[in-house]
Scaffold this motif. Structure first.
Motif, short mmCIF file in Angstrom:
data_model
loop_
_atom_site.label_atom_id
_atom_site.label_comp_id
_atom_site.label_asym_id
_atom_site.label_seq_id
_atom_site.Cartn_x
_atom_site.Cartn_y
_atom_site.Cartn_z
N SER A 90 3.45 10.48 -0.33
CA SER A 90 3.73 9.30 0.40
C SER A 90 3.08 8.98 1.68
O SER A 90 2.92 8.24 2.28
CB SER A 90 5.51 9.07 0.71
N LEU A 91 2.76 10.78 2.29
CA LEU A 91 2.06 10.34 3.67
C LEU A 91 0.67 9.92 3.35
O LEU A 91 0.07 9.44 4.22
CB LEU A 91 2.08 12.02 4.09
N LEU A 92 0.09 10.20 2.23
CA LEU A 92 -1.26 10.18 1.67
C LEU A 92 -1.47 8.60 1.53
O LEU A 92 -2.13 7.97 1.96
CB LEU A 92 -1.77 10.89 0.51
N THR A 93 -0.36 8.23 0.88
CA THR A 93 -0.58 6.48 0.27
C THR A 93 -0.22 5.93 1.62
O THR A 93 -0.66 4.60 1.60
CB THR A 93 0.57 6.41 -0.82
N ALA A 94 0.46 6.33 2.41
CA ALA A 94 0.64 5.45 3.85
C ALA A 94 -0.64 5.28 4.29
O ALA A 94 -0.93 4.36 5.17
CB ALA A 94 1.76 6.24 4.70
N CYS A 95 -1.50 6.33 4.43
CA CYS A 95 -2.73 6.15 4.93
C CYS A 95 -3.58 4.96 4.47
O CYS A 95 -4.07 4.08 5.30
CB CYS A 95 -3.79 7.47 4.75
N TYR A 96 -3.48 4.72 3.13
CA TYR A 96 -4.20 3.39 2.67
C TYR A 96 -3.44 2.13 2.92
O TYR A 96 -4.22 1.33 3.39
CB TYR A 96 -4.53 3.83 1.06
N ALA A 97 -2.21 2.16 2.94
CA ALA A 97 -1.30 1.08 2.99
C ALA A 97 -1.54 0.68 4.48
O ALA A 97 -1.73 -0.50 4.85
CB ALA A 97 -0.02 1.02 2.50
N GLY A 98 -1.49 1.62 5.46
CA GLY A 98 -1.60 1.26 6.82
C GLY A 98 -3.05 0.94 7.27
O GLY A 98 -3.05 0.01 8.30
N ALA A 99 -4.05 1.35 6.53
CA ALA A 99 -5.33 0.83 7.12
C ALA A 99 -5.57 -0.55 6.54
O ALA A 99 -5.98 -1.25 7.12
CB ALA A 99 -6.40 1.85 6.17
N LEU A 100 -4.96 -0.94 5.45
CA LEU A 100 -4.75 -2.35 5.10
C LEU A 100 -4.32 -3.21 5.95
O LEU A 100 -4.61 -4.30 6.25
CB LEU A 100 -4.25 -2.33 3.35
#
Length: 166
Positions: A90-100
């Motif tokens: 979830s820390l990794l996926t948060a990077c992509y969601a946060g960037a969007l």
């Protein structure tokens, strides 16, 4: 949103924003982070120091000027360091969601992404590609194009595989 896969140099992408796989200090480093800071010039570092005096936590995202990059903005994300025990996906996926989310706040419609944490941070390549593709596909956004930029053939193949199966 259209997902596009290219092999090339993230710092040469002519998009509204590029995503930088940064470290927590937000002061430049190796890999993607070092390349973004070298190509972006001193304005990127100066903006990091001003906007993030204490850095960012793992999984968080923030933006700075693009400096000398072709992109107007750099969206910095701090990916998890798998080799150091940060294995929560979830820390990794948060990077992509946060960037969007940051891209939407900026009004960026074209964004180029590296494969976050899959280099020196050691995230398993196939899972890193799956996390990127799945999160970008599943996150509501106003971004029109998310361009996945693979630096080498191995990353390109992993991303192509994930794009064809997810």
């Amino acid at each position: 949103m259209q997902l596009t896969l290219v092999r090339g140099d993230l710092t040469e992408q002519k998009v509204d924003a590029v995503v930088n796989a940064a470290n927590r200090r937000m002061r430049g480093g190796g890999g993607v982070d070092g390349a973004v800071h070298r190509r972006g010039g001193p304005a990127v570092l100066a903006d990091c120091v001003r906007r993030f005096p204490h850095g960012l936590a793992t999984g968080q995202a923030g933006w700075t000027t693009g400096g000398d990059l072709p992109a107007r903005w750099v969206i910095h994300v701090v990916g998890p360091d798998y080799r150091a025990g940060e294995t929560d996906r979830s820390l990794l996926t948060a990077c992509y969601a946060g960037a969007l989310r940051v891209a939407d706040e900026l009004g960026a419609r074209t964004v180029a992404f590296p494969l976050v944490s899959a280099g020196i941070y050691g995230w398993p390549l196939a899972d890193a590609a799956d996390a990127a593709v799945t999160t970008l596909r599943d996150t509501p956004t106003e971004v029109r194009e998310a361009r996945l930029v693979a630096f080498d053939e191995t990353a390109y193949a992993a991303l192509a595989q994930s794009l064809s199966t997810t």
